[in-house]
Design a protein around this motif. Structure first.
Motif, mmCIF file in Angstrom:
data_model
loop_
_atom_site.group_PDB
_atom_site.id
_atom_site.type_symbol
_atom_site.label_atom_id
_atom_site.label_comp_id
_atom_site.label_asym_id
_atom_site.label_seq_id
_atom_site.Cartn_x
_atom_site.Cartn_y
_atom_site.Cartn_z
ATOM 1 N N ALA A 200 0.982 -1.052 -0.040
ATOM 2 C CA ALA A 200 -0.157 -0.013 0.105
ATOM 3 C C ALA A 200 0.636 1.391 0.004
ATOM 4 C CB ALA A 200 -0.940 0.008 1.389
ATOM 5 N N LEU A 201 2.013 1.058 0.738
ATOM 6 C CA LEU A 201 2.899 2.216 1.028
ATOM 7 C C LEU A 201 3.824 2.686 -0.301
ATOM 8 C CD1 LEU A 201 4.404 1.916 4.371
ATOM 9 C CD2 LEU A 201 2.508 3.401 3.558
ATOM 10 N N PHE A 202 4.244 1.496 -1.028
ATOM 11 C CA PHE A 202 4.800 1.714 -2.252
ATOM 12 C C PHE A 202 4.036 1.845 -3.384
ATOM 13 C CE2 PHE A 202 8.220 -0.623 0.152
ATOM 14 C CZ PHE A 202 9.422 0.063 -0.107
ATOM 15 N N GLY A 203 2.835 1.500 -3.339
ATOM 16 C CA GLY A 203 1.579 1.666 -4.594
ATOM 17 C C GLY A 203 1.356 3.190 -4.623
ATOM 18 N N THR A 204 1.874 3.903 -3.597
ATOM 19 C CA THR A 204 1.537 5.628 -3.722
ATOM 20 C C THR A 204 2.768 6.022 -4.876
ATOM 21 O OG1 THR A 204 3.019 5.936 -2.030
ATOM 22 C CG2 THR A 204 0.711 5.847 -1.818
ATOM 23 N N ARG B 190 2.145 1.225 -13.675
ATOM 24 C CA ARG B 190 1.583 0.010 -14.455
ATOM 25 C C ARG B 190 1.284 -1.293 -13.928
ATOM 26 N NH1 ARG B 190 7.867 -0.754 -17.256
ATOM 27 N NH2 ARG B 190 8.978 -0.431 -15.026
ATOM 28 N N TYR B 191 1.836 -1.472 -12.468
ATOM 29 C CA TYR B 191 1.656 -2.398 -11.708
ATOM 30 C C TYR B 191 0.171 -2.290 -11.130
ATOM 31 C CZ TYR B 191 6.600 -3.141 -13.352
ATOM 32 O OH TYR B 191 7.720 -3.387 -13.542
ATOM 33 N N GLU B 192 -0.493 -1.436 -11.311
ATOM 34 C CA GLU B 192 -1.795 -1.357 -10.465
ATOM 35 C C GLU B 192 -2.732 -2.479 -10.343
ATOM 36 O OE1 GLU B 192 -5.537 1.866 -10.217
ATOM 37 O OE2 GLU B 192 -3.831 2.338 -11.761
ATOM 38 N N ARG B 193 -2.854 -3.205 -11.656
ATOM 39 C CA ARG B 193 -3.657 -4.205 -11.782
ATOM 40 C C ARG B 193 -3.129 -5.387 -11.000
ATOM 41 N NH1 ARG B 193 -7.738 -6.129 -14.804
ATOM 42 N NH2 ARG B 193 -7.989 -8.320 -14.853
ATOM 43 N N ALA B 194 -2.024 -5.404 -10.748
ATOM 44 C CA ALA B 194 -1.106 -6.844 -10.005
ATOM 45 C C ALA B 194 -1.135 -6.408 -8.505
ATOM 46 C CB ALA B 194 0.229 -7.036 -10.364
ATOM 47 N N ILE B 195 -1.018 -5.157 -8.188
ATOM 48 C CA ILE B 195 -1.289 -4.593 -6.874
ATOM 49 C C ILE B 195 -2.596 -4.667 -6.294
ATOM 50 C CG2 ILE B 195 -0.995 -2.694 -5.354
ATOM 51 C CD1 ILE B 195 1.041 -1.703 -6.983
ATOM 52 N N GLY B 196 -3.608 -4.590 -7.117
ATOM 53 C CA GLY B 196 -5.141 -4.789 -6.777
ATOM 54 C C GLY B 196 -5.317 -6.263 -6.373
ATOM 55 N N GLU C 55 -3.529 -7.096 -3.247
ATOM 56 C CA GLU C 55 -4.507 -6.723 -1.974
ATOM 57 C C GLU C 55 -5.770 -7.487 -1.554
ATOM 58 O OE1 GLU C 55 -5.122 -2.497 -2.836
ATOM 59 O OE2 GLU C 55 -3.280 -1.946 -1.767
ATOM 60 N N THR C 56 -6.430 -7.949 -2.921
ATOM 61 C CA THR C 56 -7.520 -8.743 -2.836
ATOM 62 C C THR C 56 -7.578 -9.980 -1.967
ATOM 63 O OG1 THR C 56 -8.502 -7.609 -4.657
ATOM 64 C CG2 THR C 56 -9.381 -9.796 -3.889
ATOM 65 N N VAL C 57 -6.102 -10.799 -2.552
ATOM 66 C CA VAL C 57 -5.747 -12.031 -1.737
ATOM 67 C C VAL C 57 -5.537 -11.596 -0.169
ATOM 68 C CG1 VAL C 57 -3.888 -13.830 -1.551
ATOM 69 C CG2 VAL C 57 -4.836 -13.079 -4.053
ATOM 70 N N CYS C 58 -4.759 -10.691 0.016
ATOM 71 C CA CYS C 58 -4.390 -10.184 1.393
ATOM 72 C C CYS C 58 -5.908 -10.023 2.231
ATOM 73 C CB CYS C 58 -3.693 -9.117 1.494
ATOM 74 S SG CYS C 58 -1.927 -9.350 0.970
ATOM 75 N N ALA C 59 -6.968 -9.328 1.628
ATOM 76 C CA ALA C 59 -8.177 -9.137 2.125
ATOM 77 C C ALA C 59 -8.795 -10.125 2.484
ATOM 78 C CB ALA C 59 -8.657 -8.084 1.517
ATOM 79 N N PHE C 60 -8.434 -11.193 1.440
ATOM 80 C CA PHE C 60 -9.341 -12.506 1.649
ATOM 81 C C PHE C 60 -8.789 -13.287 2.929
ATOM 82 C CE2 PHE C 60 -9.515 -17.082 0.792
ATOM 83 C CZ PHE C 60 -10.890 -17.252 0.623
#
Length: 403
Positions: free
Chosen positions: A47-51, A57-63, A66-71
């Motif tokens: 989340a911090l490095f995503g800023t 360009r890696y926004e989709r992979a980051i998303g 984050e979905t896996v972590c939230a699960f």
């Protein structure tokens, strides 16, 4: 004696040992805690490095990450709520109200809030960056794994009155020094000291000894007040630090004593003793833990103490092997007859023990003749019994195999 239910976990108890067993030293529980800790650090780090705009360009992979972590966070929360009724301290026994009570605890609320940023981001068109602070909430989950934080919160609660007095005194000094600085500096520096509230900014940074340097007195009287504020600031901030440090040390001593006292009281040999005698013995015993497969005593070594098995299961490597369970003790024969160990004792599961060092053993038997007689009587029964036979729930052995 049947094995303790925690040593051969089944069903919900096994699930509890996986989710909450880390604090009790269960290997699977420790592995689960380490896994959750890694996920928390990776999630917040992402989340911090995503800023950084360069990672756009890696926004989709980051998303996806984050979905896996939230699960994982959601699954962890549900598991903890599901197994809270198995709590070893019996805090949440009721299947419904117990779970509601657990869900309202601060750490459970943090677990739930850890999933919230992903839900908000998924269900609403809110800007991703606006949830950055909320994405750092999972860091508070790590507090679960540090007992010192629980101790610190207890200390602050216990010492709240002295701490409140110290902070009140600091506020009084802040107001007095700021008012004095206003009186002598407001004509020379109307922008910085034009009012008492403005002067309070200088008072705060000076009393805390930070001293940004953006506001400084220029008059002689103002410099004298500033010097006084620096001296008082160092002393005043040392006061609450000393209160907390002393309270922390006292709480640590109290908790260690209580834990040891309860462990001693669980030993059948000691359970009928008065509280004062148990407290005396508690000061001599050293809590010790053994992981699965760890050798507690080794064949041929000099007897340096006897052991009381509180929880778990150990195996004496004789022919045939003999198992001991919670409430058993071993190692006293080597001390009574001053002979080396003739058998190795290994933990079959994670076990909690109390060790009585040889010097404390001598002192305890000298000061408590009735207890010494009980230990010697059991030792003599062991020595007279056939090798490998059990006397009551205790191990027996012959004179050639003292342990």
């Amino acid at each position: 004696m049947a094995a303790d239910q925690d040593t051969i976990p089944r069903g919900s108890r096994a699930l509890y040992n996986m989710v909450e067993g880390g604090r009790y030293g269960v290997p699977l529980g420790r592995a689960f805690d380490i896994f959750i800790g890694i996920v928390v650090v990776a999630y917040v780090g992402m989340a911090l490095f995503g800023t950084d705009p360069r990672l756009g360009r890696y926004e989709r992979a980051i998303g996806v990450f984050e979905t896996v972590c939230a699960f994982i966070f959601a699954l962890e929360y549900l598991l903890r709520v599901a197994v809270c009724t198995e709590d070893r301290l019996g805090r949440y026994p009721h299947p419904v109200f117990g779970r509601i009570r657990y869900a309202l605890t601060p750490i459970a609320i943090i677990d739930l809030l850890s999933v919230l940023p992903w839900l908000i981001d998924t269900l609403t068109p809110i800007d991703h960056d606006q949830l950055l602070v909320m994405r750092c909430i999972p860091l508070f989950k790590l507090l679960r794994y540090f007992a010192a934080f629980d101790i610190l919160s207890t200390v602050v609660r216990n010492e709240r009155r002295p701490l409140a007095s110290a902070f009140l005194l600091m506020m009084i000094l802040l107001v007095m020094l700021s008012a004095a600085a206003y009186l002598v500096e407001h004509r020379a520096q109307p922008e910085a000291f034009g009012s008492v509230p403005r002067a309070m900014w200088w008072g705060i940074v000076t009393l805390t000894t930070v001293g940004y340097g953006d506001v400084v007195p220029v008059t002689t009287a103002g410099k004298l007040i500033g010097a006084l504020a620096l001296i008082l600031g160092m002393g005043m901030f040392a006061l609450p630090a000393g209160i907390i440090a002393n309270g922390f040390a006292e709480e640590m001593r109290r908790r260690n004593f209580v834990v040891t006292w309860h462990l001693v009281a669980k030993v059948p040999m000691f359970e009928h003793l008065p509280a004062a005698r148990i407290a005396e013995i508690s000061a001599m015993l050293q809590p010790q833990a053994a992981s699965r497969g760890e050798a507690i005593i080794a064949k041929g070594e000099r007897g340096d103490g006897m052991y009381f098995l509180i929880d778990g299961e150990v195996e004496v490597l004789l022919d045939p092997p003999i198992r001991l369970y919670g409430g058993d003790y071993f190692g006293e024969i080597a001390l009574l007859y001053d002979r080396p160990r003739s058998a190795t004792v290994v933990a079959r599961h994670f076990s909690q023990l109390l060790k009585l060092r040889v010097d404390h053993f001598r002192r305890l038997t000298d000061q408590n003749p009735d207890l010494a007689a009980s230990i010697r009587e059991m030792a003599e029964k062991r020595l007279k019994a056939a090798p490998g036979k059990r006397v009551g729930s205790k191990l027996t052995d012959d004179t050639d195999q003292p342990i």
